[in-house]
Design a protein around this motif. Structure first.
Motif, mmCIF file in Angstrom:
data_model
loop_
_atom_site.group_PDB
_atom_site.id
_atom_site.type_symbol
_atom_site.label_atom_id
_atom_site.label_comp_id
_atom_site.label_asym_id
_atom_site.label_seq_id
_atom_site.Cartn_x
_atom_site.Cartn_y
_atom_site.Cartn_z
ATOM 1 N N CYS A 278 6.947 2.145 -6.401
ATOM 2 C CA CYS A 278 8.188 1.725 -5.726
ATOM 3 C C CYS A 278 8.472 2.593 -4.502
ATOM 4 O O CYS A 278 8.421 2.132 -3.369
ATOM 5 N N PHE A 279 8.750 3.885 -4.725
ATOM 6 C CA PHE A 279 9.182 4.726 -3.612
ATOM 7 C C PHE A 279 8.098 4.892 -2.559
ATOM 8 O O PHE A 279 8.349 4.764 -1.354
ATOM 9 N N GLU A 280 6.872 5.187 -2.977
ATOM 10 C CA GLU A 280 5.831 5.518 -2.002
ATOM 11 C C GLU A 280 5.293 4.295 -1.263
ATOM 12 O O GLU A 280 4.489 4.435 -0.343
ATOM 13 N N THR A 281 5.732 3.103 -1.652
ATOM 14 C CA THR A 281 5.355 1.901 -0.906
ATOM 15 C C THR A 281 6.522 1.353 -0.092
ATOM 16 O O THR A 281 6.317 0.466 0.742
ATOM 17 N N PHE A 282 7.726 1.868 -0.311
ATOM 18 C CA PHE A 282 8.911 1.296 0.343
ATOM 19 C C PHE A 282 8.986 1.707 1.812
ATOM 20 O O PHE A 282 9.013 2.903 2.134
ATOM 21 N N PRO A 283 9.031 0.727 2.719
ATOM 22 C CA PRO A 283 9.146 1.070 4.146
ATOM 23 C C PRO A 283 10.617 1.277 4.532
ATOM 24 O O PRO A 283 11.410 0.338 4.536
ATOM 25 N N PHE A 284 10.990 2.504 4.832
ATOM 26 C CA PHE A 284 12.353 2.811 5.280
ATOM 27 C C PHE A 284 12.544 2.288 6.705
ATOM 28 O O PHE A 284 11.564 1.966 7.400
ATOM 29 N N PRO A 285 13.790 2.187 7.166
ATOM 30 C CA PRO A 285 14.009 1.727 8.553
ATOM 31 C C PRO A 285 13.203 2.541 9.566
ATOM 32 O O PRO A 285 12.681 1.998 10.537
ATOM 33 N N TRP A 286 13.132 3.841 9.339
ATOM 34 C CA TRP A 286 12.246 4.732 10.106
ATOM 35 C C TRP A 286 11.406 5.510 9.101
ATOM 36 O O TRP A 286 11.852 5.779 7.979
ATOM 37 N N ALA A 287 10.201 5.845 9.470
ATOM 38 C CA ALA A 287 9.389 6.670 8.582
ATOM 39 C C ALA A 287 10.153 7.948 8.253
ATOM 40 O O ALA A 287 10.736 8.568 9.147
ATOM 41 N N PRO A 288 10.210 8.353 6.968
ATOM 42 C CA PRO A 288 10.965 9.555 6.596
ATOM 43 C C PRO A 288 10.574 10.760 7.447
ATOM 44 O O PRO A 288 9.393 11.049 7.653
ATOM 45 N N GLY A 289 11.582 11.419 7.975
ATOM 46 C CA GLY A 289 11.354 12.570 8.837
ATOM 47 C C GLY A 289 11.343 12.233 10.307
ATOM 48 O O GLY A 289 11.399 13.126 11.151
ATOM 49 N N THR A 290 11.293 10.923 10.644
ATOM 50 C CA THR A 290 11.297 10.514 12.055
ATOM 51 C C THR A 290 12.580 9.793 12.435
ATOM 52 O O THR A 290 12.733 9.402 13.589
ATOM 53 N N GLU A 291 13.500 9.603 11.473
ATOM 54 C CA GLU A 291 14.731 8.884 11.786
ATOM 55 C C GLU A 291 15.592 9.713 12.755
ATOM 56 O O GLU A 291 15.557 10.945 12.738
ATOM 57 N N LEU B 66 0.828 -1.201 0.000
ATOM 58 C CA LEU B 66 0.000 0.000 0.000
ATOM 59 C C LEU B 66 0.868 1.258 0.000
ATOM 60 O O LEU B 66 2.013 1.248 0.467
ATOM 61 N N LEU B 67 0.315 2.336 -0.525
ATOM 62 C CA LEU B 67 1.003 3.616 -0.469
ATOM 63 C C LEU B 67 1.113 4.060 0.981
ATOM 64 O O LEU B 67 0.160 3.947 1.750
ATOM 65 N N LEU B 68 2.280 4.551 1.341
ATOM 66 C CA LEU B 68 2.537 4.994 2.711
ATOM 67 C C LEU B 68 2.482 6.517 2.771
ATOM 68 O O LEU B 68 3.224 7.191 2.052
ATOM 69 N N ARG B 69 1.619 7.033 3.634
ATOM 70 C CA ARG B 69 1.503 8.486 3.756
ATOM 71 C C ARG B 69 2.824 9.116 4.173
ATOM 72 O O ARG B 69 3.119 10.256 3.807
ATOM 73 N N GLU B 70 3.601 8.361 4.925
ATOM 74 C CA GLU B 70 4.883 8.889 5.400
ATOM 75 C C GLU B 70 5.856 9.153 4.250
ATOM 76 O O GLU B 70 6.820 9.916 4.394
ATOM 77 N N ASN C 199 5.543 -2.884 5.296
ATOM 78 C CA ASN C 199 4.682 -1.948 4.568
ATOM 79 C C ASN C 199 3.241 -2.003 5.087
ATOM 80 O O ASN C 199 2.622 -0.970 5.368
ATOM 81 N N LEU C 200 2.707 -3.221 5.210
ATOM 82 C CA LEU C 200 1.324 -3.378 5.648
ATOM 83 C C LEU C 200 1.150 -2.922 7.095
ATOM 84 O O LEU C 200 0.116 -2.342 7.458
ATOM 85 N N LYS C 201 2.151 -3.154 7.930
ATOM 86 C CA LYS C 201 2.096 -2.699 9.321
ATOM 87 C C LYS C 201 2.073 -1.172 9.376
ATOM 88 O O LYS C 201 1.253 -0.578 10.084
ATOM 89 N N ARG C 202 2.962 -0.543 8.606
ATOM 90 C CA ARG C 202 3.018 0.928 8.603
ATOM 91 C C ARG C 202 1.717 1.520 8.046
ATOM 92 O O ARG C 202 1.215 2.524 8.536
ATOM 93 N N ALA C 203 1.197 0.899 6.986
ATOM 94 C CA ALA C 203 -0.039 1.396 6.388
ATOM 95 C C ALA C 203 -1.195 1.298 7.376
ATOM 96 O O ALA C 203 -2.045 2.197 7.459
ATOM 97 N N GLY C 204 -1.225 0.215 8.152
ATOM 98 C CA GLY C 204 -2.258 0.043 9.167
ATOM 99 C C GLY C 204 -2.153 1.075 10.269
ATOM 100 O O GLY C 204 -3.152 1.558 10.793
ATOM 101 N N GLU C 205 -0.925 1.425 10.605
ATOM 102 C CA GLU C 205 -0.727 2.436 11.636
ATOM 103 C C GLU C 205 -1.118 3.828 11.163
ATOM 104 O O GLU C 205 -1.506 4.673 11.955
#
Length: 539
Positions: free
Chosen positions: A433-446, A240-244, A533-539
């Motif tokens: 690709c980019f908007e679904t990729f889960p980074f180690p930390w959500a961008p901006g929160t690392e 899923l697309l990640l808002r982060e 990805n699915l965990k982050r999208a759910g959050e």
């Protein structure tokens, strides 16, 4: 010929079983077809008769009665996906009921449809299929949806169609998702060479039905399931697309005209000091980079780039750049079907204001070519205008480039973006690709680099990689001829030991940031990324 071969087997089997003689019944009249081109329509009928006559001769059945080439009314000359009613209202053409539908629909990308088919045709087509085929889908998708609806209506049982590889991703994949929902894909080749007008392209082949077929094959191998991206392992179509990740990656500006200029012209404009607004032309004359500049040697090209909020009167205050665009861009823009492009001819057709807002506080940003043999990321300084053939990531830190350049991100990009139709080079899709990729930390929160050893390790490994690459690309004392041979494409083709070691150090640091063991297989990495990805999208 295959139908006749099958019938011959049936006749022979019946004879062996003592079931008596079965009369020959397969004939060209059983084959239906749709062809829009007049010559091809005639040729299709002749080709069927030639195949029939050759089979009869080769198998000792004699010859058909005269006239030899009878008309085949079942081969209809018509548009297969769009018709018009008595009042000129768009409607779906009727397809004859048939047991099986096979075909090689035309390969025409979304961006080329208007130029080839006309504005009215494309608008009517998209309006007609609006709830079933996304507006940005390629032309071939309409055949997939039309054939799927035949299965749903029980007027056909099986379908086999060709498409370019882009059928597997983005808006195009919507039609394969629909096929999976109303039936299933039982056969596919995800990536096959295809020679078209002398050029070798890459295609996908897809066979689908109502879901009755139990046995499934992918690329010639038996599999338990075929996902809508024509894979059989981890189903990344669930990602899923990640808002982060939103508002970070963009396609570069789309010129829509000859805004680019060579270095000599740029320097002349930059030296002009007589603008009525007393502003320097450096406000609107900037270095320009595209994918060739990234993977090859920089060509030192420049471009006239007026801000998107600059009126015609304000733009004219930059005298030399404005007059250049007026002479070289305006004449062609006057015939543009897009009203905004026609009326705002001094601006790039796609100025990407959101991208410019996102990088407003940066001193550099990251780019990668949209199509390239090797997935490479580089920094460009602010003030550089990126072309639409590159994807821009509006981050300027070493940590972020390091994660993007890791093996973890590379296999995600290869699995979520199609390969280019010609040449089979991998592409990079800013959304899938980019908007679904889960980074180690959500961008901006690392964590900050000086606050977390894991972030620091990635940043340091990225700096070392870039420094070593730059040193190889520009060795002291190298001649012009030597420098021409030193490109990122050449470097990654050779992949010397030091480069492999630099990437290995970076990969170890990125694995550590995820908290994953470094010896995971690619399939295990994809499984973990999808779960994250699915965990982050759910959050």
């Amino acid at each position: 010929r295959l139908l006749l071969d099958l019938q011959k087997e049936v006749i022979a089997f019946a004879a062996r079983q003592g079931l008596g003689e079965i009369a020959l019944s397969v004939s060209p009249a059983q084959l239906y077809g749709i062809e829009i081109n007049a010559y091809a329509h005639e040729l299709a009928q002749v080709t069927i008769w030639i195949g029939y006559i050759q089979w009869m001769r080769d198998n000792g059945y004699g010859f058909p009665s005269e006239p030899i080439l009878k008309p085949l009314d079942a081969i209809r000359r018509m548009d297969a996906i769009l018709a018009y009613g008595a009042e000129g209202r768009p409607m779906e053409p009727e397809w004859s009921p048939a047991d099986v539908i096979i075909g090689n629909p035309p390969f025409l990308g979304d961006k080329k449809m208007r130029g080839e088919l006309g504005d009215k045709y494309v608008k009517d087509l998209r309006d007609l299929y609006a709830n079933r085929v996304p507006g940005g889908a390629d032309l071939v998708c309409y055949w997939f949806e039309r054939a799927r609806s035949m299965i749903v209506q029980a007027t056909t049982s099986r379908v086999g169609l060709l498409a370019t590889q882009s059928i597997r991703v983005g808006a195009n994949r919507t039609v394969l998702n629909a096929i999976k929902q109303s039936g299933d894909i039982f056969m596919a080749w995800s990536d096959r060479p295809w020679v078209l007008d002398g050029a070798q392209v890459r295609v996908s082949m897809v066979g689908f039905d109502s879901g009755k077929q139990i046995e499934r094959t992918l690329n010639g191998n038996l599999v338990t399931t075929i996902n809508s991206d024509l894979s059989t392992a981890t189903d990344l179509t669930q990602a899923l697309l990640l808002r982060e990740n939103a508002s970070i990656a963009f396609i570069g500006t789309q010129k829509g005209g000859a805004f680019e200029i060579d270095s000599a012209t740029a320097q002349k404009m930059l030296s002009d000091t007589g603008n009525p607004n007393k502003r320097p032309n450096s406000d609107v004359v900037r270095p320009w980079f595209n994918g060739t500049d990234v993977m090859g040697r920089p060509r030192h090209m420049w471009i006239v780039d007026f801000p998107s909020d600059l009126s015609e009167e304000e733009a004219a205050m930059y005298e030399a750049p404005f007059e250049y665009v007026k002479e070289n861009v305006k004449p062609k823009r006057s015939g543009n079907a897009v009203i905004s492009a026609k009326e705002s001819w001094w601006l790039h057709e796609r100025t990407r204001p959101a991208m410019r807002e996102a990088w407003s506080n940066l001193h550099r940003f990251i780019v990668t070519p949209r199509v390239a043999r090797h997935r490479v990321f580089v920094f460009l300084p602010m003030g550089t205008v990126p072309d639409s053939r590159v994807v821009v990531i509006t981050r300027g830190d070493d940590y972020f480039l390091g994660v993007l350049h890791s093996h973890i991100h590379e296999i995600w990009s290869l699995s979520t973006s199609p390969r280019h139709g010609i040449g089979n080079d991998p592409t990079y899709n800013a959304q899938s690709c980019f908007e679904t990729f889960p980074f180690p930390w959500a961008p901006g929160t690392e964590p900050a680099e000086d606050a977390d050893a894991r972030v620091a390790a990635i940043a340091e490994a990225a700096r070392e990689l870039v420094a070593k690459r730059d040193a190889w690309l520009n060795p002291p004392g190298a001649s012009e001829a030597e420098l021409k041979q030193r490109t990122l494409t050449a470097l990654y083709n050779q992949r010397p030991t030091w480069l492999t070691q630099a990437h290995a150090s970076l990969d170890r640091a990125v694995f550590e940031a995820y908290g994953w063991p470094p010896d995971l297989s690619d399939e295990e990495i994809l499984e973990r990324l999808l779960a994250l990805n699915l965990k982050r999208a759910g959050e």
